[in-house]
Design a protein around this motif. Structure first.
Motif, short mmCIF file in Angstrom:
data_model
loop_
_atom_site.label_atom_id
_atom_site.label_comp_id
_atom_site.label_asym_id
_atom_site.label_seq_id
_atom_site.Cartn_x
_atom_site.Cartn_y
_atom_site.Cartn_z
N ARG A 78 0.85 -1.19 0.00
CA ARG A 78 0.00 0.00 0.00
C ARG A 78 0.89 1.24 0.00
NH1 ARG A 78 -1.14 3.29 4.19
NH2 ARG A 78 -0.43 2.82 6.29
N GLY A 79 0.33 2.35 -0.41
CA GLY A 79 1.06 3.61 -0.37
C GLY A 79 1.01 4.22 1.01
N TYR A 80 2.00 5.02 1.32
CA TYR A 80 2.07 5.73 2.60
C TYR A 80 2.09 7.23 2.32
CZ TYR A 80 2.88 1.30 4.91
OH TYR A 80 2.73 0.02 5.38
N PRO A 81 1.60 8.03 3.26
CA PRO A 81 1.50 9.47 3.00
C PRO A 81 2.87 10.14 2.91
CG PRO A 81 0.84 8.97 5.27
CD PRO A 81 1.07 7.65 4.58
N ALA A 82 3.07 10.79 1.77
CA ALA A 82 4.32 11.51 1.51
C ALA A 82 3.98 12.74 0.69
CB ALA A 82 5.31 10.62 0.75
N ILE A 83 4.35 13.90 1.19
CA ILE A 83 4.00 15.17 0.55
C ILE A 83 5.26 15.86 0.05
CG2 ILE A 83 2.96 17.44 0.88
CD1 ILE A 83 1.32 16.24 3.18
N ASP A 84 5.27 16.16 -1.25
CA ASP A 84 6.35 16.93 -1.87
C ASP A 84 5.96 18.40 -1.77
OD1 ASP A 84 8.11 18.23 -3.54
OD2 ASP A 84 7.54 17.12 -5.34
N LEU A 85 6.61 19.14 -0.89
CA LEU A 85 6.27 20.54 -0.64
C LEU A 85 6.67 21.45 -1.80
CD1 LEU A 85 7.25 20.83 3.13
CD2 LEU A 85 5.02 20.26 2.13
N THR A 86 7.28 20.89 -2.84
CA THR A 86 7.66 21.70 -4.02
C THR A 86 6.64 21.56 -5.15
OG1 THR A 86 8.94 20.00 -5.21
CG2 THR A 86 10.09 21.20 -3.45
N ALA A 87 5.60 20.77 -4.97
CA ALA A 87 4.77 20.35 -6.10
C ALA A 87 3.52 21.20 -6.35
CB ALA A 87 4.35 18.89 -5.92
N ASN A 88 2.98 21.86 -5.34
CA ASN A 88 1.73 22.58 -5.50
C ASN A 88 2.02 24.00 -6.01
OD1 ASN A 88 -0.65 24.09 -5.14
ND2 ASN A 88 -1.30 22.81 -3.41
N HIS A 89 1.93 24.18 -7.32
CA HIS A 89 2.32 25.45 -7.93
C HIS A 89 1.47 26.63 -7.48
CE1 HIS A 89 3.80 22.37 -10.90
NE2 HIS A 89 4.88 22.90 -10.40
N ALA A 90 0.18 26.40 -7.32
CA ALA A 90 -0.68 27.49 -6.86
C ALA A 90 -0.29 27.93 -5.46
CB ALA A 90 -2.15 27.06 -6.90
N LEU A 91 -0.04 26.97 -4.59
CA LEU A 91 0.36 27.31 -3.22
C LEU A 91 1.73 27.96 -3.18
CD1 LEU A 91 -0.12 27.28 -0.18
CD2 LEU A 91 0.66 24.89 -0.15
N LEU A 92 2.68 27.41 -3.93
CA LEU A 92 4.03 27.99 -3.96
C LEU A 92 4.02 29.43 -4.44
CD1 LEU A 92 6.09 25.02 -5.42
CD2 LEU A 92 6.27 25.95 -3.11
N THR A 93 3.26 29.71 -5.50
CA THR A 93 3.25 31.07 -6.02
C THR A 93 2.47 32.01 -5.10
OG1 THR A 93 1.38 30.53 -7.49
CG2 THR A 93 3.61 30.38 -8.42
N ALA A 94 1.43 31.51 -4.47
CA ALA A 94 0.69 32.35 -3.52
C ALA A 94 1.57 32.71 -2.33
CB ALA A 94 -0.57 31.62 -3.05
N LEU A 95 2.26 31.71 -1.79
CA LEU A 95 3.12 31.96 -0.63
C LEU A 95 4.26 32.91 -0.99
CD1 LEU A 95 3.32 28.41 0.98
CD2 LEU A 95 2.05 30.40 1.82
N SER A 96 4.89 32.70 -2.15
CA SER A 96 6.02 33.57 -2.51
C SER A 96 5.56 34.97 -2.91
CB SER A 96 6.87 32.93 -3.61
OG SER A 96 6.11 32.74 -4.77
N ASN A 97 4.28 35.11 -3.25
CA ASN A 97 3.73 36.44 -3.54
C ASN A 97 3.36 37.18 -2.25
OD1 ASN A 97 2.65 38.42 -5.54
ND2 ASN A 97 0.74 37.96 -4.47
N ASP A 98 2.81 36.45 -1.29
CA ASP A 98 2.27 37.08 -0.08
C ASP A 98 3.24 37.12 1.10
OD1 ASP A 98 -0.06 37.36 -1.52
OD2 ASP A 98 -1.02 35.60 -0.65
N TYR A 99 4.29 36.32 1.04
CA TYR A 99 5.23 36.22 2.16
C TYR A 99 6.65 36.24 1.60
CZ TYR A 99 1.01 34.70 4.52
OH TYR A 99 -0.26 34.65 5.02
N PRO A 100 7.64 36.40 2.47
CA PRO A 100 9.03 36.29 1.98
C PRO A 100 9.26 34.91 1.35
CG PRO A 100 8.97 37.20 4.20
CD PRO A 100 7.57 36.74 3.89
N ALA A 101 9.94 34.89 0.22
CA ALA A 101 10.21 33.62 -0.48
C ALA A 101 10.92 32.62 0.42
CB ALA A 101 11.01 33.87 -1.74
N ALA A 102 11.69 33.11 1.37
CA ALA A 102 12.42 32.21 2.27
C ALA A 102 11.49 31.41 3.17
CB ALA A 102 13.42 33.01 3.11
#
Length: 194
Positions: A78-102
């Motif tokens: 079976r698969g186990y939960p694993a999240i690639d924090l680099t994959a959600n483009h909408a979230l990444l661009t929203a965060l880097s627009n609204d907060y410091p990119a760091a």
């Protein structure tokens, strides 16, 4: 002006020799690789999840590592939960627009991470500010942390519970070694997860 390089075959032979030297040095990481495998297997079997982050080629390693966990490695399971924090483009661009990119990874670690989850970070230099902040946020939130690093570990050195520092200054060789390390971890835990 750059020096003439010689043939592509010569370059290939030189890079194979470089790669062999770097890969041979990974034997020194046997103990932390064993600890990383045990930590990840225990967490996944206890219902926790893996979160991964990194930049550029290291982001590709995050996608690869999480795919091996959420899908499968060698054994059918079976698969186990694993999240690639680099994959959600909408979230990444929203965060880097609204907060410091760091803060792009740290905010996701705070949003998705729970105590005793595992955060795995990848940085060939160890100096990526967004990776440093992700580690700091993960530790503050009670996540177990592992860092795949190179070039002496940089600013990330000392921030993770388990450090896998590849002894090379060459980004490409560090990335090649990181692949071998996380594939080894996946193979080591395959039987337990199945």
């Amino acid at each position: 002006m750059s020096e003439p390089m010689g043939s592509t075959a010569d370059l290939l032979h030189a890079r194979i020799a470089d790669g062999r030297a770097v890969l041979a040095g990974l034997a020194a990481l046997a103990e932390p690789v064993e600890r990383a495998a045990a930590l990840l297997a225990d967490a996944l079997l206890a219902g926790r999840q893996l979160l991964c982050c990194g930049n550029g080629g290291s982001a590709a390693d995050c996608a690869h590592f999480t795919a091996e966990i959420a899908g499968r490695f060698l054994r059918e399971r079976r698969g186990y939960p694993a999240i690639d924090l680099t994959a959600n483009h909408a979230l990444l661009t929203a965060l880097s627009n609204d907060y410091p990119a760091a803060d792009v990874f740290a905010r996701q670690v705070a949003a998705f991470g729970r105590a005793d989850d595992v955060l795995a970070v990848f940085s060939t230099s160890g100096n990526s500010e967004n990776v440093v902040r992700a580690l700091e946020t993960g530790r503050a939130g009670g996540l177990a942390t592992m860092a795949f690093l190179g070039q002496g570990g940089g600013r990330c050195r000392g921030l993770a519970d388990i450090e896998l520092i590849v002894a090379s200054e060459a980004t490409a060789r560090v990335q090649e070694a990181h692949l071998l390390l996380y594939h080894t971890i996946c193979e080591a835990i395959d039987g337990r997860l199945a």
